[in-house]
Design a protein around this motif. Structure first.
Motif, PDB file in Angstrom:
ATOM      1  N   SER A   1     -14.231  39.302  12.034  1.00  0.00           N
ATOM      2  CA  SER A   1     -13.472  38.233  12.679  1.00  0.00           C
ATOM      3  C   SER A   1     -12.551  37.595  11.653  1.00  0.00           C
ATOM      4  N   ALA A   2     -11.265  37.499  11.983  1.00  0.00           N
ATOM      5  CA  ALA A   2     -10.293  36.930  11.032  1.00  0.00           C
ATOM      6  C   ALA A   2      -9.110  36.355  11.818  1.00  0.00           C
ATOM      7  N   ILE A   3      -8.584  35.208  11.382  1.00  0.00           N
ATOM      8  CA  ILE A   3      -8.950  34.471  10.166  1.00  0.00           C
ATOM      9  C   ILE A   3      -9.611  33.140  10.559  1.00  0.00           C
ATOM     10  N   ASN A   4      -9.963  32.351   9.552  1.00  0.00           N
ATOM     11  CA  ASN A   4     -10.520  31.044   9.850  1.00  0.00           C
ATOM     12  C   ASN A   4      -9.442  29.974   9.675  1.00  0.00           C
ATOM     13  N   THR A   5      -9.259  29.511   8.456  1.00  0.00           N
ATOM     14  CA  THR A   5      -8.225  28.513   8.182  1.00  0.00           C
ATOM     15  C   THR A   5      -7.358  28.991   7.026  1.00  0.00           C
ATOM     16  N   VAL A   6      -6.280  28.253   6.772  1.00  0.00           N
ATOM     17  CA  VAL A   6      -5.468  28.456   5.577  1.00  0.00           C
ATOM     18  C   VAL A   6      -5.498  27.140   4.796  1.00  0.00           C
ATOM     19  N   SER A   7      -5.782  27.227   3.515  1.00  0.00           N
ATOM     20  CA  SER A   7      -5.899  26.020   2.699  1.00  0.00           C
ATOM     21  C   SER A   7      -4.535  25.394   2.417  1.00  0.00           C
ATOM     22  N   ALA A   8      -4.539  24.075   2.359  1.00  0.00           N
ATOM     23  CA  ALA A   8      -3.311  23.339   2.044  1.00  0.00           C
ATOM     24  C   ALA A   8      -3.682  22.035   1.351  1.00  0.00           C
ATOM     25  N   ASN A   9      -2.745  21.499   0.599  1.00  0.00           N
ATOM     26  CA  ASN A   9      -2.885  20.148   0.061  1.00  0.00           C
ATOM     27  C   ASN A   9      -2.463  19.185   1.165  1.00  0.00           C
ATOM     28  N   ILE A  10      -3.391  18.322   1.576  1.00  0.00           N
ATOM     29  CA  ILE A  10      -3.152  17.455   2.731  1.00  0.00           C
ATOM     30  C   ILE A  10      -3.041  16.009   2.263  1.00  0.00           C
ATOM     31  N   ARG A  11      -1.830  15.475   2.358  1.00  0.00           N
ATOM     32  CA  ARG A  11      -1.578  14.086   1.978  1.00  0.00           C
ATOM     33  C   ARG A  11      -1.136  13.280   3.188  1.00  0.00           C
ATOM     34  N   ASN A  12      -1.333  11.976   3.123  1.00  0.00           N
ATOM     35  CA  ASN A  12      -0.816  11.121   4.189  1.00  0.00           C
ATOM     36  C   ASN A  12       0.644  10.780   3.910  1.00  0.00           C
ATOM     37  N   ILE A  13       1.238   9.975   4.765  1.00  0.00           N
ATOM     38  CA  ILE A  13       2.665   9.678   4.626  1.00  0.00           C
ATOM     39  C   ILE A  13       2.968   8.888   3.352  1.00  0.00           C
ATOM     40  N   ASN A  14       1.913   8.326   2.725  1.00  0.00           N
ATOM     41  CA  ASN A  14       2.087   7.592   1.465  1.00  0.00           C
ATOM     42  C   ASN A  14       1.756   8.445   0.251  1.00  0.00           C
ATOM     43  N   SER A  15       1.648   9.779   0.494  1.00  0.00           N
ATOM     44  CA  SER A  15       1.380  10.757  -0.566  1.00  0.00           C
ATOM     45  C   SER A  15      -0.006  10.616  -1.175  1.00  0.00           C
ATOM     46  N   LYS A  16      -0.917   9.967  -0.447  1.00  0.00           N
ATOM     47  CA  LYS A  16      -2.298   9.824  -0.898  1.00  0.00           C
ATOM     48  C   LYS A  16      -3.171  10.888  -0.212  1.00  0.00           C
ATOM     49  N   ILE A  17      -4.354  11.140  -0.794  1.00  0.00           N
ATOM     50  CA  ILE A  17      -5.303  12.056  -0.170  1.00  0.00           C
ATOM     51  C   ILE A  17      -5.628  11.564   1.234  1.00  0.00           C
ATOM     52  N   ALA A  18      -5.550  12.451   2.215  1.00  0.00           N
ATOM     53  CA  ALA A  18      -5.676  12.043   3.610  1.00  0.00           C
ATOM     54  C   ALA A  18      -7.075  12.245   4.178  1.00  0.00           C
ATOM     55  N   LEU A  19      -7.836  13.178   3.613  1.00  0.00           N
ATOM     56  CA  LEU A  19      -9.121  13.549   4.193  1.00  0.00           C
ATOM     57  C   LEU A  19     -10.257  12.650   3.707  1.00  0.00           C
ATOM     58  N   GLY A  20     -11.221  12.441   4.576  1.00  0.00           N
ATOM     59  CA  GLY A  20     -12.364  11.617   4.236  1.00  0.00           C
ATOM     60  C   GLY A  20     -13.263  12.221   3.185  1.00  0.00           C
ATOM     61  N   SER A  21     -13.174  13.529   2.996  1.00  0.00           N
ATOM     62  CA  SER A  21     -13.989  14.211   1.984  1.00  0.00           C
ATOM     63  C   SER A  21     -13.611  13.795   0.573  1.00  0.00           C
ATOM     64  N   GLY A  22     -12.399  13.234   0.416  1.00  0.00           N
ATOM     65  CA  GLY A  22     -11.905  12.872  -0.907  1.00  0.00           C
ATOM     66  C   GLY A  22     -11.230  14.014  -1.624  1.00  0.00           C
ATOM     67  N   SER A  23     -11.176  15.157  -0.970  1.00  0.00           N
ATOM     68  CA  SER A  23     -10.530  16.336  -1.561  1.00  0.00           C
ATOM     69  C   SER A  23      -9.085  16.417  -1.101  1.00  0.00           C
ATOM     70  N   LEU A  24      -8.205  16.793  -2.010  1.00  0.00           N
ATOM     71  CA  LEU A  24      -6.805  16.989  -1.630  1.00  0.00           C
ATOM     72  C   LEU A  24      -6.658  18.219  -0.753  1.00  0.00           C
ATOM     73  N   SER A  25      -7.414  19.256  -1.074  1.00  0.00           N
ATOM     74  CA  SER A  25      -7.306  20.515  -0.348  1.00  0.00           C
ATOM     75  C   SER A  25      -8.212  20.531   0.872  1.00  0.00           C
ATOM     76  N   GLY A  26      -7.695  21.104   1.957  1.00  0.00           N
ATOM     77  CA  GLY A  26      -8.477  21.249   3.182  1.00  0.00           C
ATOM     78  C   GLY A  26      -7.959  22.405   4.010  1.00  0.00           C
ATOM     79  N   GLY A  27      -8.740  22.834   4.951  1.00  0.00           N
ATOM     80  CA  GLY A  27      -8.331  23.927   5.822  1.00  0.00           C
ATOM     81  C   GLY A  27      -7.411  23.448   6.931  1.00  0.00           C
ATOM     82  N   VAL A  28      -6.429  24.275   7.263  1.00  0.00           N
ATOM     83  CA  VAL A  28      -5.505  23.988   8.365  1.00  0.00           C
ATOM     84  C   VAL A  28      -5.699  25.038   9.445  1.00  0.00           C
TER      85      VAL A  28
END
Length: 382
Positions: free
Chosen positions: A268-295
């Motif tokens: 089975s393929a694929i799952n997600t593609v990783s990306a750097n996810i920032r909010n509109i203020n260029s800050k980390i957007a995810l609650g995990s505290g990680s910049l990178s997350g799956g899209v």
């Protein structure tokens, strides 16, 4: 049917919510002819299901089955309870690019969901849950409550994975991980022995438990699959094993198919593609505290098609028949158009995730495109 403004725990407890569906109602679909498709021995009305992720528990799986999705995957389980990443997990994702690919450095904007986002025709979202799981006694009981829903023309897949536990050395950590895979698949086997289900899916695509990501570390991925296969062999089980992976290069794909031959029944393929996810203020957007997350969603469709095309081409070149190794196409299926594209690329069946979370009518739309007759026998209002 998932409330992006609520926590994972709240969505799990409250169940699917029709307020977050395109039509505001839960569709109930009844197919009126015998199944005309089959995958891994399971007769299906449609070669269409739901990938691991959106179906948090049996209530969500039932909603998908009721809507006409014929091969949904119960969200990945572990050998022990595992907490979800902190909220927010699901954000609306926007990018300057039409598509994102796994080999690129992807920078995207993640924003809290607005009402319009739930019903966007080109929706993309973040997927940052950390593969949470209930304790085995909870997920087993919950999964078995689906028995009466598994009727001719549909089936439910149980997804599982190993869990990392830090030991005194990296070698011991890896060995503990492989032992946990064996423990988890035994728990999963014990569960589905009491159900009509005949397919297990080992999740190699998003857990960064031994290597980041696991499926790209071929020796570790092979060891994980060997562990699962060993248990199936010891139990003399005829359960089919699927491996969920992400995007690989053609050479990596060839090696993966060649070296797992005889142990896997489908990929089975694929799952997600990783990306750097920032909010509109260029800050980390995810609650995990990680910049990178799956899209997930529309942004990864081209990557998904590329991977499935590669799988199909290499399967053919190696002389492997689809009955020996099936291909499940996943990634960016938000309409009939993407569904048909995956079949054309060589997928034997297709699964949606983001595309069905807020549009359960997607299954009946696919049925119409395939001219599979059905009746919408009931709709549950909000």
């Amino acid at each position: 049917m998932y409330n992006a403004s609520a926590t994972y725990e709240e969505n799990y407890k409250n169940g699917p919510d029709s307020r977050f569906l395109k039509e505001g109602r839960f569709p109930f679909v009844k197919y009126t002819e015998k199944p005309r498709y089959e995958f891994l021995g399971v007769p299906l009305h449609l070669p269409f299901g739901v990938a691991a992720g959106p179906l948090l528990n049996a209530s969500y799986v039932k909603a998908a089955l009721n809507a006409g999705f014929c091969l949904p995957v119960y969200k990945t389980v572990r050998s022990r309870a595992w907490e979800c990443n902190k909220w927010p997990n699901v954000l609306s994702i926007n990018s300057k690019q039409k598509s994102i690919f796994s080999n690129d450095q992807n920078d995207v904007i993640g924003s809290p969901f607005q009402n319009k986002d739930y019903f966007s025709k080109s929706i993309s979202i973040s997927n940052s849950f950390g593969v949470p799981s209930q304790a085995p006694d909870v997920w087993k009981k919950d999964f078995l409550s689906l028995n009466e829903k598994q009727i001719l023309g549909s089936g439910v897949v149980l997804s599982f994975q190993g869990s990392r536990e830090e030991m005194s050395s990296s070698k011991e950590t890896k060995e503990a991980f492989y032992l946990d895979i064996k423990k988890t698949i035994r728990l999963a086997l014990d569960c589905i022995k009491n159900s009509p289900s005949t397919i297990l899916e080992i999740n190699l695509s998003c857990p960064n438990e031994v290597h980041s990501p696991l499926y790209k570390d071929l020796p570790s991925a092979l060891k994980a699959i060997q562990c699962a296969h060993q248990v199936l062999s010891e139990e003399k089980s005829d359960v089919k094993l699927v491996a969920k992976i992400g995007a690989l290069s053609p050479e990596e794909t060839r090696k993966f198919i060649s070296e797992t031959a005889g142990m896997l029944h489908a990929i089975s393929a694929i799952n997600t593609v990783s990306a750097n996810i920032r909010n509109i203020n260029s800050k980390i957007a995810l609650g995990s505290g990680s910049l990178s997350g799956g899209v997930c969603g529309s942004l990864i469709f081209d990557q998904g098609i590329s991977m499935v095309s590669s799988l199909a081409e290499i399967r053919s070149k190696l002389g492997i028949h689809p009955n020996q190794l099936g291909i499940i196409g996943v990634g960016g299926v938000v309409s009939v158009k993407e569904f048909q594209s995956y079949l054309s690329a060589g997928a034997d069946i297709v699964q949606a995730a983001t595309g069905m979370m807020w549009n359960l009518n997607l299954a009946s739309e696919v049925a119409e495109s395939l001219q599979v007759p059905y009746e919408k026998i009931e709709e549950m209002p909000s």
